[in-house]
Scaffold this active site. Structure first.
Site, PDB file in Angstrom:
ATOM      1  N   GLY A   1      61.118 132.578 -35.584  1.00  0.00           N
ATOM      2  CA  GLY A   1      62.328 131.936 -35.069  1.00  0.00           C
ATOM      3  C   GLY A   1      63.037 131.106 -36.120  1.00  0.00           C
ATOM      4  O   GLY A   1      64.272 131.125 -36.222  1.00  0.00           O
ATOM      5  N   CYS A   2      62.273 130.390 -36.918  1.00  0.00           N
ATOM      6  CA  CYS A   2      62.861 129.536 -37.956  1.00  0.00           C
ATOM      7  C   CYS A   2      63.490 130.380 -39.063  1.00  0.00           C
ATOM      8  O   CYS A   2      64.528 130.001 -39.622  1.00  0.00           O
ATOM      9  CB  CYS A   2      61.814 128.587 -38.518  1.00  0.00           C
ATOM     10  N   THR A   3      62.887 131.516 -39.358  1.00  0.00           N
ATOM     11  CA  THR A   3      63.448 132.409 -40.366  1.00  0.00           C
ATOM     12  C   THR A   3      64.767 133.000 -39.868  1.00  0.00           C
ATOM     13  O   THR A   3      65.763 133.033 -40.594  1.00  0.00           O
ATOM     14  CB  THR A   3      62.450 133.521 -40.722  1.00  0.00           C
TER      15      THR A   3
END
Length: 156
Positions: free
Chosen positions: A43-45
């Site tokens: 998700g952060c990527t």
């Protein structure tokens, strides 16, 4: 959590590419300050790459993008290099900035409780006040929503 209309808490943090960044250095510009849990996670990527892909659009609106997580500078440097991120990632290893913004919260996963970052985005106006807050961000379509808000509401 800090609210719309409040002064954005100032901070100085170490960033990727050996910079030291203070929020006050960006007075006169709009700032997208996004808090995310961890480098190199799916998700952060996706979120970081979405901000990367729309970075030219933010730049045209005289808007700076800053990402903050509890990861250290070494982790941020790897994440930045791997995904060619054109904006700094700030290391809030003691989570003091996350606490000041109200995004260091009790989380629950698989029956386990722990403290961590609640994915949240703040838009700070050129005067240093909170213009918009997106708590509990869902990544899909989020960056476009932030960009639309800046285009429509801040009109630089």
């Amino acid at each position: 959590m800090v609210a719309v209309g409040q002064a954005a808490p100032d901070f100085t943090l170490q960033a990727s590419n050996q910079q030291e960044i203070s929020l006050r250095d960006y007075r006169g510009k709009s700032v997208v300050l996004y808090f995310y849990p961890k480098d190199m996670t799916p998700g952060c990527t996706t979120e970081a790459c979405d901000f990367r892909d729309f970075h030219p659009d933010f730049a045209k609106l005289d808007t700076v993008v800053l990402g903050i997580s509890p990861d250290d500078v070494k982790s941020h440097d790897k994440f930045t290099a791997k995904h060619e991120l054109p904006f700094p990632l700030l290391a809030d290893t003691d989570h003091k900035v996350a606490e000041a913004y109200g995004v260091w919260v009790l989380k629950k996963m698989y029956g386990r409780e722990y403290m961590g970052i609640e994915r949240t985005t703040f838009v700070i106006d050129p005067e240093g006040k909170i213009a918009k807050v997106w708590p509990k961000v869902k990544v899909k379509g989020h960056v476009q929503e932030v960009l639309a808000f800046i285009r429509e509401e801040l009109k630089p």
